[in-house]
Design a protein around this motif. Sequence first.
Motif, PDB file in Angstrom:
ATOM      1  N   ASN A   3      22.056  14.805  27.824  1.00 21.19           N
ATOM      2  CA  ASN A   3      22.621  14.023  28.920  1.00 21.19           C
ATOM      3  C   ASN A   3      21.896  12.696  29.114  1.00 21.19           C
ATOM      4  OD1 ASN A   3      24.556  15.922  29.480  1.00 21.19           O
ATOM      5  ND2 ASN A   3      23.299  17.012  30.982  1.00 21.19           N
ATOM      6  N   ALA A   4      20.567  12.725  28.971  1.00 24.75           N
ATOM      7  CA  ALA A   4      19.801  11.493  29.175  1.00 24.75           C
ATOM      8  C   ALA A   4      20.188  10.448  28.138  1.00 24.75           C
ATOM      9  CB  ALA A   4      18.300  11.790  29.096  1.00 24.75           C
ATOM     10  N   GLN A   5      20.304  10.883  26.865  1.00 21.42           N
ATOM     11  CA  GLN A   5      20.709   9.952  25.822  1.00 21.42           C
ATOM     12  C   GLN A   5      22.110   9.426  26.071  1.00 21.42           C
ATOM     13  OE1 GLN A   5      19.970  12.750  22.595  1.00 21.42           O
ATOM     14  NE2 GLN A   5      18.544  11.280  21.708  1.00 21.42           N
ATOM     15  N   SER A   6      23.016  10.329  26.507  1.00 17.90           N
ATOM     16  CA  SER A   6      24.393   9.922  26.773  1.00 17.90           C
ATOM     17  C   SER A   6      24.457   8.877  27.871  1.00 17.90           C
ATOM     18  CB  SER A   6      25.218  11.153  27.161  1.00 17.90           C
ATOM     19  OG  SER A   6      26.543  10.788  27.453  1.00 17.90           O
ATOM     20  N   LYS A   7      23.693   9.093  28.959  1.00 19.46           N
ATOM     21  CA  LYS A   7      23.697   8.137  30.053  1.00 19.46           C
ATOM     22  C   LYS A   7      23.123   6.803  29.606  1.00 19.46           C
ATOM     23  CE  LYS A   7      23.330  11.648  33.708  1.00 19.46           C
ATOM     24  NZ  LYS A   7      22.459  12.237  34.730  1.00 19.46           N
ATOM     25  N   THR A   8      22.038   6.854  28.815  1.00 21.72           N
ATOM     26  CA  THR A   8      21.419   5.618  28.334  1.00 21.72           C
ATOM     27  C   THR A   8      22.385   4.840  27.471  1.00 21.72           C
ATOM     28  OG1 THR A   8      19.234   6.622  28.377  1.00 21.72           O
ATOM     29  CG2 THR A   8      19.515   4.665  26.993  1.00 21.72           C
ATOM     30  N   CYS A   9      23.091   5.553  26.576  1.00 19.68           N
ATOM     31  CA  CYS A   9      24.024   4.879  25.688  1.00 19.68           C
ATOM     32  C   CYS A   9      25.191   4.310  26.474  1.00 19.68           C
ATOM     33  CB  CYS A   9      24.537   5.837  24.622  1.00 19.68           C
ATOM     34  SG  CYS A   9      25.437   5.011  23.305  1.00 19.68           S
ATOM     35  N   CYS A  10      25.654   5.035  27.494  1.00 20.79           N
ATOM     36  CA  CYS A  10      26.765   4.565  28.319  1.00 20.79           C
ATOM     37  C   CYS A  10      26.379   3.274  29.036  1.00 20.79           C
ATOM     38  CB  CYS A  10      27.162   5.641  29.327  1.00 20.79           C
ATOM     39  SG  CYS A  10      28.675   5.257  30.234  1.00 20.79           S
ATOM     40  N   VAL A  11      25.155   3.254  29.588  1.00 25.14           N
ATOM     41  CA  VAL A  11      24.673   2.046  30.256  1.00 25.14           C
ATOM     42  C   VAL A  11      24.596   0.893  29.263  1.00 25.14           C
ATOM     43  CG1 VAL A  11      22.692   1.001  31.381  1.00 25.14           C
ATOM     44  CG2 VAL A  11      23.432   3.280  32.061  1.00 25.14           C
ATOM     45  N   ALA A  12      24.109   1.202  28.052  1.00 26.27           N
ATOM     46  CA  ALA A  12      23.997   0.169  27.030  1.00 26.27           C
ATOM     47  C   ALA A  12      25.367  -0.388  26.657  1.00 26.27           C
ATOM     48  CB  ALA A  12      23.298   0.739  25.796  1.00 26.27           C
ATOM     49  N   LEU A  13      26.367   0.501  26.572  1.00 32.15           N
ATOM     50  CA  LEU A  13      27.713   0.051  26.231  1.00 32.15           C
ATOM     51  C   LEU A  13      28.290  -0.831  27.324  1.00 32.15           C
ATOM     52  CD1 LEU A  13      29.246   3.240  24.607  1.00 32.15           C
ATOM     53  CD2 LEU A  13      28.708   1.074  23.505  1.00 32.15           C
ATOM     54  N   TRP A  14      28.034  -0.466  28.587  1.00 36.02           N
ATOM     55  CA  TRP A  14      28.501  -1.314  29.680  1.00 36.02           C
ATOM     56  C   TRP A  14      27.851  -2.688  29.598  1.00 36.02           C
ATOM     57  CZ3 TRP A  14      32.576  -1.348  32.411  1.00 36.02           C
ATOM     58  CH2 TRP A  14      33.205  -0.166  32.791  1.00 36.02           C
ATOM     59  N   THR A  29      39.642  -5.466  23.927  1.00 38.01           N
ATOM     60  CA  THR A  29      39.685  -4.007  23.910  1.00 38.01           C
ATOM     61  C   THR A  29      40.706  -3.545  22.886  1.00 38.01           C
ATOM     62  OG1 THR A  29      41.404  -3.856  25.603  1.00 38.01           O
ATOM     63  CG2 THR A  29      39.097  -3.916  26.366  1.00 38.01           C
ATOM     64  N   HIS A  30      40.505  -2.345  22.369  1.00 44.59           N
ATOM     65  CA  HIS A  30      41.497  -1.759  21.476  1.00 44.59           C
ATOM     66  C   HIS A  30      42.812  -1.539  22.227  1.00 44.59           C
ATOM     67  CE1 HIS A  30      38.598  -0.889  18.220  1.00 44.59           C
ATOM     68  NE2 HIS A  30      37.739  -0.737  19.217  1.00 44.59           N
ATOM     69  N   LEU A  31      42.699  -1.207  23.492  1.00 45.02           N
ATOM     70  CA  LEU A  31      43.885  -0.943  24.299  1.00 45.02           C
ATOM     71  C   LEU A  31      44.801  -2.159  24.337  1.00 45.02           C
ATOM     72  CD1 LEU A  31      45.140   1.280  26.110  1.00 45.02           C
ATOM     73  CD2 LEU A  31      43.968   0.220  28.044  1.00 45.02           C
ATOM     74  N   ARG A  32      44.229  -3.341  24.536  1.00 38.09           N
ATOM     75  CA  ARG A  32      45.042  -4.557  24.568  1.00 38.09           C
ATOM     76  C   ARG A  32      45.462  -4.995  23.167  1.00 38.09           C
ATOM     77  NH1 ARG A  32      41.373  -6.441  28.847  1.00 38.09           N
ATOM     78  NH2 ARG A  32      40.174  -7.542  27.234  1.00 38.09           N
ATOM     79  N   ALA A  88      37.781   3.304  20.068  1.00 33.91           N
ATOM     80  CA  ALA A  88      37.225   2.659  21.256  1.00 33.91           C
ATOM     81  C   ALA A  88      35.969   3.364  21.737  1.00 33.91           C
ATOM     82  CB  ALA A  88      38.264   2.631  22.379  1.00 33.91           C
ATOM     83  N   ALA A  89      34.965   2.569  22.121  1.00 34.42           N
ATOM     84  CA  ALA A  89      33.699   3.122  22.605  1.00 34.42           C
ATOM     85  C   ALA A  89      33.356   2.627  23.998  1.00 34.42           C
ATOM     86  CB  ALA A  89      32.554   2.778  21.649  1.00 34.42           C
ATOM     87  N   TRP A  90      33.955   1.544  24.444  1.00 34.19           N
ATOM     88  CA  TRP A  90      33.677   1.043  25.791  1.00 34.19           C
ATOM     89  C   TRP A  90      34.253   1.974  26.845  1.00 34.19           C
ATOM     90  CZ3 TRP A  90      35.468  -4.737  25.297  1.00 34.19           C
ATOM     91  CH2 TRP A  90      34.483  -5.467  24.629  1.00 34.19           C
ATOM     92  N   PRO A  91      33.586   2.164  27.951  1.00 37.45           N
ATOM     93  CA  PRO A  91      34.183   2.894  29.075  1.00 37.45           C
ATOM     94  C   PRO A  91      35.467   2.192  29.528  1.00 37.45           C
ATOM     95  CG  PRO A  91      31.820   2.612  29.408  1.00 37.45           C
ATOM     96  CD  PRO A  91      32.172   1.763  28.228  1.00 37.45           C
ATOM     97  N   GLY A  92      36.542   2.962  29.669  1.00 33.68           N
ATOM     98  CA  GLY A  92      37.814   2.403  30.106  1.00 33.68           C
ATOM     99  C   GLY A  92      38.712   1.948  28.983  1.00 33.68           C
ATOM    100  N   ASP A  93      38.181   1.818  27.770  1.00 35.43           N
ATOM    101  CA  ASP A  93      38.990   1.434  26.619  1.00 35.43           C
ATOM    102  C   ASP A  93      39.581   2.684  25.983  1.00 35.43           C
ATOM    103  OD1 ASP A  93      40.196  -0.123  24.711  1.00 35.43           O
ATOM    104  OD2 ASP A  93      38.345  -0.717  23.694  1.00 35.43           O
ATOM    105  N   ARG A  94      40.639   2.521  25.161  1.00 31.95           N
ATOM    106  CA  ARG A  94      41.256   3.676  24.504  1.00 31.95           C
ATOM    107  C   ARG A  94      41.938   3.219  23.225  1.00 31.95           C
ATOM    108  NH1 ARG A  94      42.468   8.850  24.844  1.00 31.95           N
ATOM    109  NH2 ARG A  94      44.333   9.557  23.727  1.00 31.95           N
TER     110      ARG A  94
END
Length: 378
Positions: A3-14, A29-32, A88-94
């Motif tokens: 979980n710690a790594q996941s949170k760190t990576c998520c913050v880094a992606l943001w 974004t891939h979505l657009r 897609a890897a960004w939060p909110g992208d798909r």
Amino acid sequence: MDNAQSKTCCVALWALALSLFASPAGAETHLRLQAVNPNGTSAWIPSYPLTVVGVILTDPAEMLDSTPNFQPASAGIMGGEWQIVVQAAWPGDRGGTTCWIGQNYALRRAPGDDSFSYSNDAWLAETDRLNHDPVTGRPFRKGDIVSITANGSLFFGGKRNINEMHHNEPEYDFTISLVASNYGLPDPEVLSLASLVHTNDNNSATSEDIFDPTRATGGEHWQGVRVRLNVLTLLSTNGWNPANVWADRLCSVTDGENRFFTLRHPRYSLGPAPTYAFDAIGVLTQESGSGVQGTNGYELFIQEVIPSEAPVLNIGTPPVITWPGSLANYQLQYTHTIVALGPWQSVTNVPSLVNGLWTVILTPAEAQTRFYRLHRVQ
């Protein structure tokens, strides 16, 4: 990844997302990028350079053969080809995007001058450039998160591909840079053929592919995404061969419910063609074969085959009895003998409303020695 790594990576992606959106490189974004019109053609308005971030789902060698093979345009051969898919890897992208280059561009670019193609040496240098991070020299791998900056793209087959627009001039190059190594492949999204195709209407003039231009459902929703298709049966095996060329690695499958779909075999062995019900894990992509429409041609690029799990019903202990939540004026009753149909007694366990159902949990003894009914009370 914990979980710690996941949170760190998520913050880094943001942080990366914010920095890219603020940059002149045209963060996208891939979505657009993969947005479509009602006929399935690209709705994205070209603007370059563009930058997308994603996790690599495929190695180039498993999709196409990049072996140098310069041929004059008159031969009608593309020669070496290189391709990957990133999700897609960004939060909110798909979604995801396919990246492709070919060697003999003169085949696709008028007037067919062979100087438009890569020589064998130039082709090796080009693929080597795309296979390695330009800063560290590290080879890219599936599961790496990368940033891709492109100066060109084309719509074909139902999706917008990042490419060189059939130009070998450096100004059309796209570049790939490492963001996070060994991040890991995303968990496959589990679905059945019912999410992708309608039942066969036996009309060869129509397509059963579920096409939704809003990309909320159907093949568009999962295009460029790692998925797991459940309970498939192989109908054709001619394409189950890693030695075949791209066009000949196609297989047809069914779910046994009059739905049919296409799988594409990779360039490595998946073992013998399955004679059993199986699940296929891979990348949902699209090959409509057209540059003017993109409403069909969805397929799965297979990367793994797993025997399907048997549909076994598990009854928990202690047993549970439920009935519709709308039947509030009914009472659960029991008797010890069904032969005499009584006497009936009210169950003293107080029912609870759980997920829209009245629910009573019984002890094993209550379940084994009693018969139950619902009795309407006034």
